[in-house]
Design an enzyme around this catalytic site. Structure first.
Site, short mmCIF file in Angstrom:
data_model
loop_
_atom_site.label_atom_id
_atom_site.label_comp_id
_atom_site.label_asym_id
_atom_site.label_seq_id
_atom_site.Cartn_x
_atom_site.Cartn_y
_atom_site.Cartn_z
N SER A 22 0.85 -1.19 0.00
CA SER A 22 0.00 0.00 0.00
C SER A 22 0.89 1.24 0.00
CB SER A 22 -0.88 0.01 1.25
OG SER A 22 -0.07 0.26 2.38
N LYS A 23 0.23 2.39 -0.03
CA LYS A 23 0.97 3.67 -0.09
C LYS A 23 1.99 3.78 1.05
CE LYS A 23 -2.17 6.68 -2.52
NZ LYS A 23 -3.57 6.82 -2.18
N ARG A 24 1.66 3.15 2.16
CA ARG A 24 2.54 3.14 3.32
C ARG A 24 3.95 2.67 2.95
NH1 ARG A 24 2.91 -0.53 6.96
NH2 ARG A 24 1.53 -1.96 5.87
N GLY B 13 5.52 3.28 0.25
CA GLY B 13 6.19 4.18 -0.69
C GLY B 13 5.41 4.20 -1.99
#
Ligand code: GLU
Length: 502
Positions: free
Chosen positions: A255-257, A259
């Protein structure tokens, strides 16, 4: 599927946001499979979620797929024999099939309100039962249902699931079976009149004569509902291949977490499309024999095989992607890297908005000098600090330089270099060599003791590019009109000695 049937596969994104890497991998596997078998790759836009779908996301995803190097034979932008390729343009067709299912008593009107359904769900949970639809509207007499609808009562349409397990074959996972209780009677048209994904996807796949449905395994629990729709409509069921989830390095769903997870973010980082394609192909697929990792587009098409797709989750390894990218940067024609590198330096404000003439030639030299040290082209501005951000005070304060500065030999080399270099403007590589020979003779320093102090004076670090390339670049850069002045060798050395004295 008989051997004479042509492969027809589709990528069916919902334009509700930037396309995620997992979906790009799905697109790629569909495309590779189609190209490998001389089949047809179709782009279909699944925008039945009107509230969340936006035209700009459709434009963006088309741009992203093209950038990656994918092309499609049928789609909303290129047309094809089975239009429309955008679900929102096809509502009448879905309605027609739903009416047919009602008439054939394979689907029924459901008048349960949201509150009622929620109450049933709560009760099932309290009794530790699966929260499935109770089936209470199944047996409403069709004439009665018509009467209630005519009186304005809102009704959804549910598909009647047969009283037997639903089975399908998955190329990646083998035989899969779901009990009918788990599948429950799914809603195919909401009371608002909007058809649901599990229903329209079947109509579209059947209309478009899709032979293989290749998609993410987040859809696996949807598949039995879809199989039930095929069966109810008497349509041939395609083959399925559900691709494993992509995990981040911590083994949590990517996920965006973690990067960058959008195509656009990798493009902006200076990841080359062929590197991303190569890397994505290795996420859950491996060629037979060996552990080769570099594949051109044509090699991927040749080697790709759905039978070698792995059911285990694939872990996204950013380091490997960047390693592959470095390979493709090195392989690229210099003009391409010059162009991309120039853009990266412009974005960082290090170059003027238009780069031409002397500035262009110099910039290309700078990029040639630094590109071997990066694995993403957006790292160039950071690397270019040695040219643009000469900072004597910072170099003097660096703990890693402390030991060197403490030695008398270093001081002697620095003094000697300053003495010689201030008289040279510009300093040429030939003169540099001669000066270094003299300093060697004067101070007795050689090797590291001779070269490290000089390099630190010039670029702040004892490691870096070859002096023969570095020095002309510094000297030529100092004569250009750039947003940030490039200090000459003379300026650097003078400033260094002055700062050291303070
Ligand atoms: N629109 C669905 C998605 O984006 C497509 C699922 C499918 O391929 O059937 O997940």
């Amino acid at each position: 599927m008989s051997p004479n049937d042509k492969v027809r596969v589709r990528f069916a994104p919902s334009p509700t946001g930037h396309i995620h890497l997992g979906n790009v991998r799905t697109a790629l596997f569909n495309w590779l499979f189609a190209r490998k078998h001389g089949g047809t790759f179709i782009l279909r836009i699944e925008d039945t979620d009107l509230e969340r779908s936006e035209a700009r996301y459709e434009t963006q995803l088309i741009e992203d797929l093209k950038w990656l190097g994918l092309d499609w034979d049928e789609g909303p932008d290129v047309g094809g024999p089975f239009p429309p390729y955008r679900q929102s343009d096809k509502m009448d067709v879905y309605k027609g099939y739903a009416e047919r299912l009602i008439k054939e008593r394979k689907a029924y009107y459901c008048f349960c309100t949201a509150e009622e359904l929620e109450r049933d769900r709560q009760q099932a949970m309290a009794e530790q039962r699966q929260p499935n639809y109770s089936g209470k509207c199944r047996n409403i007499d069709p004439a009665e249902a018509e009467r209630r609808r005519a009186a304005g009562e809102p009704a959804a349409i549910r598909l009647q699931i047969p009283e037997r397990p639903i089975r399908f074959h998955d190329i990646v996972r083998g035989d899969v079976e779901f009990s009918n209780e788990v599948v429950s009677d799914p809603i195919i048209v909401r009371s608002s009149g909007m058809p649901t994904y599990n229903y329209v996807v079947v109509i579209d796949d059947a209309d478009m004569k899709i032979t293989h449905v290749i998609r993410g395994d987040d859809h696996i629990s949807n598949t039995p509902k879809q199989v039930a729709v095929y069966e109810a409509l008497g349509l041939p069921v395609p083959e399925f291949a559900h691709l494993s989830t992509i995990l981040g390095p911590d083994r949590e769903r990517l996920s965006k977490r973690h990067g960058a997870t959008s195509v656009a973010s990798f493009r902006d980082m200076g990841v080359l499309p062929e590197a991303l394609m190569n890397y994505l192909a290795l996420l859950g697929w491996a060629p037979s024999g060996g552990d080769r990792e570099i594949f051109s587009k044509d090699e991927l098409i040749k080697e790709f095989d759905l039978d070698r797709v792995n059911a285990a989750p694939a872990v996204f390894d950013f380091t490997k992607l960047y390693w592959i990218n470095r390979h493709y940067i090195k392989q690229s024609p210099p003009e391409r890297i010059h162009q991309m590198g120039t853009e990266a330096l412009q974005r960082a404000g290090l170059l003027p908005a238009s780069v031409n003439g002397n500035v262009s030639g110099w910039t290309n030299g700078l990029i040639d000098l630094l590109a071997p040290y990066v694995d993403q082209l957006d790292q160039l501005p950071e690397k270019a600090k040695i040219i643009f951000n000469h900072d004597a005070a910072a170099a003097l304060a660096l703990p890693e330089n402390a030991e060197l500065f403490a030695s008398d030999k270093t001081k002697a080399v620095m003094q000697a270099f300053a003495k010689h270099a201030v008289n040279e403007s510009p300093l040429t590589p030939e003169r540099f060599k001669a000066i270094m020979d003299e300093i060697k003779a004067e101070t007795g320093a050689k090797g590291k003791d001779l070269f490290h102090p000089v390099r630190i004076m010039l670029i702040g670090s004892h490691s870096g590019p070859d002096f023969n390339k570095l020095i002309p670049l510094i000297e030529d850069g100092s004569k250009l009109e750039l947003p940030t002045h490039v200090k000459s060798v003379h300026e650097r050395v003078t400033e260094f000695i002055a700062t050291q004295k303070n």
